[in-house]
Design an enzyme around this catalytic site. Structure first.
Site, PDB file in Angstrom:
ATOM      1  N   TYR A 101       8.243  -0.527   4.711  1.00 23.68           N
ATOM      2  CA  TYR A 101       9.602  -0.497   4.170  1.00 23.68           C
ATOM      3  C   TYR A 101      10.507  -1.388   5.014  1.00 23.68           C
ATOM      4  O   TYR A 101      10.351  -1.488   6.230  1.00 23.68           O
ATOM      5  CB  TYR A 101      10.127   0.938   4.127  1.00 23.68           C
ATOM      6  CG  TYR A 101       9.586   1.709   2.947  1.00 23.68           C
ATOM      7  CD1 TYR A 101      10.321   1.844   1.775  1.00 23.68           C
ATOM      8  CD2 TYR A 101       8.311   2.270   2.985  1.00 23.68           C
ATOM      9  CE1 TYR A 101       9.816   2.524   0.678  1.00 23.68           C
ATOM     10  CE2 TYR A 101       7.796   2.961   1.889  1.00 23.68           C
ATOM     11  CZ  TYR A 101       8.558   3.079   0.745  1.00 23.68           C
ATOM     12  OH  TYR A 101       8.053   3.731  -0.341  1.00 23.68           O
ATOM     13  N   PHE A 114      -0.618   3.959   5.344  1.00 22.87           N
ATOM     14  CA  PHE A 114      -1.928   3.352   5.126  1.00 22.87           C
ATOM     15  C   PHE A 114      -2.664   4.269   4.139  1.00 22.87           C
ATOM     16  O   PHE A 114      -3.348   5.206   4.526  1.00 22.87           O
ATOM     17  CB  PHE A 114      -2.700   3.233   6.444  1.00 22.87           C
ATOM     18  CG  PHE A 114      -2.169   2.176   7.371  1.00 22.87           C
ATOM     19  CD1 PHE A 114      -2.887   1.008   7.593  1.00 22.87           C
ATOM     20  CD2 PHE A 114      -0.954   2.328   8.018  1.00 22.87           C
ATOM     21  CE1 PHE A 114      -2.411   0.026   8.434  1.00 22.87           C
ATOM     22  CE2 PHE A 114      -0.459   1.356   8.868  1.00 22.87           C
ATOM     23  CZ  PHE A 114      -1.192   0.194   9.079  1.00 22.87           C
ATOM     24  N   ASP A 115      -2.499   3.977   2.855  1.00 27.11           N
ATOM     25  CA  ASP A 115      -2.943   4.918   1.826  1.00 27.11           C
ATOM     26  C   ASP A 115      -4.448   5.079   1.763  1.00 27.11           C
ATOM     27  O   ASP A 115      -4.944   6.108   1.298  1.00 27.11           O
ATOM     28  CB  ASP A 115      -2.404   4.492   0.460  1.00 27.11           C
ATOM     29  CG  ASP A 115      -0.905   4.705   0.352  1.00 27.11           C
ATOM     30  OD1 ASP A 115      -0.415   5.698   0.903  1.00 27.11           O
ATOM     31  OD2 ASP A 115      -0.230   3.879  -0.273  1.00 27.11           O
ATOM     32  N   GLY A 122      -9.626   7.854  -2.914  1.00 29.03           N
ATOM     33  CA  GLY A 122     -10.599   8.583  -3.721  1.00 29.03           C
ATOM     34  C   GLY A 122     -10.342  10.075  -3.704  1.00 29.03           C
ATOM     35  O   GLY A 122     -10.470  10.757  -4.727  1.00 29.03           O
ATOM     36  N   GLY A 191       0.904  10.003  -3.046  1.00 29.84           N
ATOM     37  CA  GLY A 191       2.227  10.491  -2.663  1.00 29.84           C
ATOM     38  C   GLY A 191       3.157  10.365  -3.839  1.00 29.84           C
ATOM     39  O   GLY A 191       2.847  10.798  -4.951  1.00 29.84           O
ATOM     40  N   TYR A 193       4.052   7.494  -5.168  1.00 25.54           N
ATOM     41  CA  TYR A 193       3.555   6.416  -6.023  1.00 25.54           C
ATOM     42  C   TYR A 193       2.251   6.821  -6.705  1.00 25.54           C
ATOM     43  O   TYR A 193       1.511   7.676  -6.222  1.00 25.54           O
ATOM     44  CB  TYR A 193       3.287   5.158  -5.193  1.00 25.54           C
ATOM     45  CG  TYR A 193       4.408   4.132  -5.240  1.00 25.54           C
ATOM     46  CD1 TYR A 193       4.490   3.215  -6.282  1.00 25.54           C
ATOM     47  CD2 TYR A 193       5.382   4.072  -4.241  1.00 25.54           C
ATOM     48  CE1 TYR A 193       5.493   2.272  -6.333  1.00 25.54           C
ATOM     49  CE2 TYR A 193       6.393   3.130  -4.276  1.00 25.54           C
ATOM     50  CZ  TYR A 193       6.442   2.233  -5.325  1.00 25.54           C
ATOM     51  OH  TYR A 193       7.444   1.298  -5.369  1.00 25.54           O
ATOM     52  N   HIS A 243      10.743  -2.832  -0.179  1.00 29.67           N
ATOM     53  CA  HIS A 243       9.470  -2.568   0.485  1.00 29.67           C
ATOM     54  C   HIS A 243       8.394  -3.488  -0.067  1.00 29.67           C
ATOM     55  O   HIS A 243       8.632  -4.233  -1.017  1.00 29.67           O
ATOM     56  CB  HIS A 243       9.055  -1.098   0.317  1.00 29.67           C
ATOM     57  CG  HIS A 243       8.949  -0.662  -1.101  1.00 29.67           C
ATOM     58  ND1 HIS A 243      10.029  -0.347  -1.891  1.00 29.67           N
ATOM     59  CD2 HIS A 243       7.864  -0.478  -1.912  1.00 29.67           C
ATOM     60  CE1 HIS A 243       9.645   0.000  -3.099  1.00 29.67           C
ATOM     61  NE2 HIS A 243       8.326  -0.085  -3.147  1.00 29.67           N
ATOM     62  N   HIS A 245       3.931  -3.807  -0.850  1.00 29.70           N
ATOM     63  CA  HIS A 245       2.624  -3.167  -0.985  1.00 29.70           C
ATOM     64  C   HIS A 245       1.565  -4.230  -0.678  1.00 29.70           C
ATOM     65  O   HIS A 245       1.541  -5.277  -1.327  1.00 29.70           O
ATOM     66  CB  HIS A 245       2.396  -2.639  -2.405  1.00 29.70           C
ATOM     67  CG  HIS A 245       3.427  -1.669  -2.877  1.00 29.70           C
ATOM     68  ND1 HIS A 245       3.212  -0.304  -2.935  1.00 29.70           N
ATOM     69  CD2 HIS A 245       4.689  -1.865  -3.351  1.00 29.70           C
ATOM     70  CE1 HIS A 245       4.285   0.290  -3.403  1.00 29.70           C
ATOM     71  NE2 HIS A 245       5.202  -0.636  -3.667  1.00 29.70           N
ATOM     72  N   ASP A 252     -18.130  -8.138  -0.526  1.00 28.17           N
ATOM     73  CA  ASP A 252     -19.409  -8.507   0.080  1.00 28.17           C
ATOM     74  C   ASP A 252     -20.177  -9.325  -0.948  1.00 28.17           C
ATOM     75  O   ASP A 252     -20.881  -8.796  -1.794  1.00 28.17           O
ATOM     76  CB  ASP A 252     -20.171  -7.243   0.485  1.00 28.17           C
ATOM     77  CG  ASP A 252     -21.498  -7.541   1.169  1.00 28.17           C
ATOM     78  OD1 ASP A 252     -21.822  -8.733   1.330  1.00 28.17           O
ATOM     79  OD2 ASP A 252     -22.206  -6.583   1.528  1.00 28.17           O
ATOM     80  N   ASP A 393     -24.790 -14.122   5.321  1.00 28.89           N
ATOM     81  CA  ASP A 393     -24.434 -13.073   4.380  1.00 28.89           C
ATOM     82  C   ASP A 393     -22.961 -12.778   4.632  1.00 28.89           C
ATOM     83  O   ASP A 393     -22.611 -12.026   5.540  1.00 28.89           O
ATOM     84  CB  ASP A 393     -25.304 -11.838   4.618  1.00 28.89           C
ATOM     85  CG  ASP A 393     -25.058 -10.752   3.579  1.00 28.89           C
ATOM     86  OD1 ASP A 393     -24.199 -10.949   2.696  1.00 28.89           O
ATOM     87  OD2 ASP A 393     -25.722  -9.702   3.659  1.00 28.89           O
ATOM     88  N   HIS A 404       8.525  -5.539  -3.533  1.00 30.35           N
ATOM     89  CA  HIS A 404       9.257  -4.729  -4.510  1.00 30.35           C
ATOM     90  C   HIS A 404      10.717  -4.645  -4.101  1.00 30.35           C
ATOM     91  O   HIS A 404      11.078  -3.954  -3.146  1.00 30.35           O
ATOM     92  CB  HIS A 404       8.652  -3.324  -4.599  1.00 30.35           C
ATOM     93  CG  HIS A 404       9.217  -2.514  -5.733  1.00 30.35           C
ATOM     94  ND1 HIS A 404       8.782  -1.246  -6.047  1.00 30.35           N
ATOM     95  CD2 HIS A 404      10.191  -2.792  -6.650  1.00 30.35           C
ATOM     96  CE1 HIS A 404       9.467  -0.782  -7.070  1.00 30.35           C
ATOM     97  NE2 HIS A 404      10.333  -1.708  -7.455  1.00 30.35           N
TER      98      HIS A 404
END
Length: 436
Positions: A101, A114-115, A122, A191, A193, A243, A245, A252, A393, A404
């Site tokens: 923010y 840090f969502d 998940g 939260g 959002y 703020h 995102h 990979d 690899d 935003h």
């Protein structure tokens, strides 16, 4: 400090702002008339199959799982070509995200969730309802996550899989083909959002990620006539701070096998002169990224910069390496200063693109434990070794930023805002794979 169980500071913020009395009910008082019915039917059922955990649709093959931290993870993505399934990506996931923010005042400066690493996208996945949260023809699939006690918890309908019309696939004169898309989707509410994540499989071999942002903005009460440069008034006595995102995707890649390299592509205008007499000439320059430090790269609109992951062993019908192209969409630079706490903890914000050699221990862009991080963990730490990434690899990391600046139309609930990127075949096929 929860570790030492000591109070470090106490801040008594301004409580004189009036409380807004505007109605913020999400159910409208005077709803518009319902639109005419739109029916989606598949009389013969969906065209995809799930066989022993593998999803098969058109010429795509892949597996997925709902990880409690990363959300939906794709595995073993391949495309069938001339009777053979050719690998494209071994594992694709959202590795981390952070929401800093821009309000520097005492009640806001520390807000940078840090969502993924702190909350778990998940674990906060939302049950989906056919015809509401996903189209009426969607198939919803349950997922199981562990409670904090270790007991299993079933999230009913956590993942949706469905086909949809994709518009025109290609057209010339009266030759037209209409496309179909397969969408693997889930939503999470960590939260205030809500975030939706769609992996979209296209018939031309393109794999797309679409992120959808909605929910309710974090807001603060303000006095009548008050204004500050850190927020925008969205309702009487209600302001929402500016703020950003940021989403860090871990891709990979396995383009025709695990031995890959990454080329940076820049288009450059030719200087005026005998070789460019009319001023319209431009070239496309390819630069091999040999080491991790060389591969810390930023977007560049001036050169239409993009990145090609190509095989270091396989070639196409023209004798060139087969490849897949990272096509960025909307993006942004972080506005938090480099020595701010959020930038120290989220060091992955220092570049839009990173490339590392594969390591099973390197999953999360901000490190394994961002909640306890003092900064420098994750990508900045790993890439400090400056390991070679040519003919390895490789793991491609793409950081996507959304800035935003709130508006009244985002209140009381925000209309869905979409952003994303594409992985497009570039020399992977001998010609347009959707010609069939």
């Amino acid at each position: 400090n929860l570790t030492t169980r000591k109070i470090l500071d106490f801040l008594d913020v301004d409580r004189n702002a009036p409380v807004s009395h505007e109605n913020a009910d999400l159910n409208p008082r005077n709803p518009r008339p319902a639109p005419a019915p739109l029916t989606i039917t598949q009389p013969n059922g969906p065209a995809f199959q799930i066989d022993d955990g593998e999803v098969r649709w058109q010429k795509w093959r892949f597996r997925y799982a709902l990880h409690p931290r990363e959300g939906v993870v794709l595995y073993q993505v391949g495309y069938e070509d001339a009777g053979k399934v050719r690998p494209v990506m071994y594992r694709g996931s959202l590795s981390e995200m952070v929401v800093p923010y821009g309000d520097p005042t005492g009640a806001w400066f520390f807000r940078n969730s840090f969502d993924v690493g702190e909350l778990g996208l998940g674990a906060t996945a939302s049950p989906l309802r056919a015809g509401v949260d996903c189209p009426a023809n969607c198939t919803v699939l349950d997922a199981v996550v562990a409670e904090s006690s270790g007991e299993p918890r079933v999230i009913p309908g956590a993942v949706a899989l469905y086909e949809r019309d994709g518009g025109i696939e290609w057209k010339h004169a009266d030759h037209t083909r209409r496309s179909r898309e397969l969408v693997l989707s889930y939503w999470s509410q960590p939260g205030n959002y809500e975030y939706g994540f769609d992996w979209v499989f296209h018939q031309d071999g393109t794999l797309e990620m679409r992120v959808q942002l909605t929910g309710i903005m974090a807001a603060k009460g303000v006095a009548n006539g008050a204004h500050d440069p850190y927020s925008h008034l969205v309702a009487p006595n209600v302001a929402a701070p500016h703020h950003q995102h940021f989403f860090a995707f871990r891709l990979d890649m396995d383009v025709d096998g695990p031995s890959n390299r990454v080329m940076e592509l820049n288009s450059v205008a030719m200087p005026a002169g005998p070789r460019n007499p009319y001023g319209g000439g431009f070239t496309m320059q390819e630069t091999l990224l040999r080491t991790e430090r060389e591969a810390e790269r930023q977007l560049n609109l001036a050169s239409s910069r993009r990145w090609l992951v190509e095989s270091s062993t396989a070639t196409n019908a023209l004798g060139h390496p087969t490849g897949y192209l990272l096509m960025p969409g909307e993006n942004s630079l972080p506005f938090a200063l480099p020595d701010s706490w959020v930038r120290k903890r989220a060091g992955f914000l220092d570049a839009h693109v990173w490339v590392t050699p594969y390591s099973d221990a390197e999953r999360y862009a901000a490190g394994d434990y961002p909640n306890q991080s003092k900064g420098g963990d994750g990508l900045p730490n790993w890439t400090s070794a400056n390991r070679p990434v040519d003919g390895r690899d490789v793991v491609l990391w793409y950081v996507m930023g959304i800035t935003h600046n709130p508006r009244p139309e985002d209140w009381p609930v925000m209309p869905v805002y979409e952003a994303g990127f594409k992985l497009m075949p570039a020399g992977f096929f001998a010609s347009n794979p959707a010609m069939d």
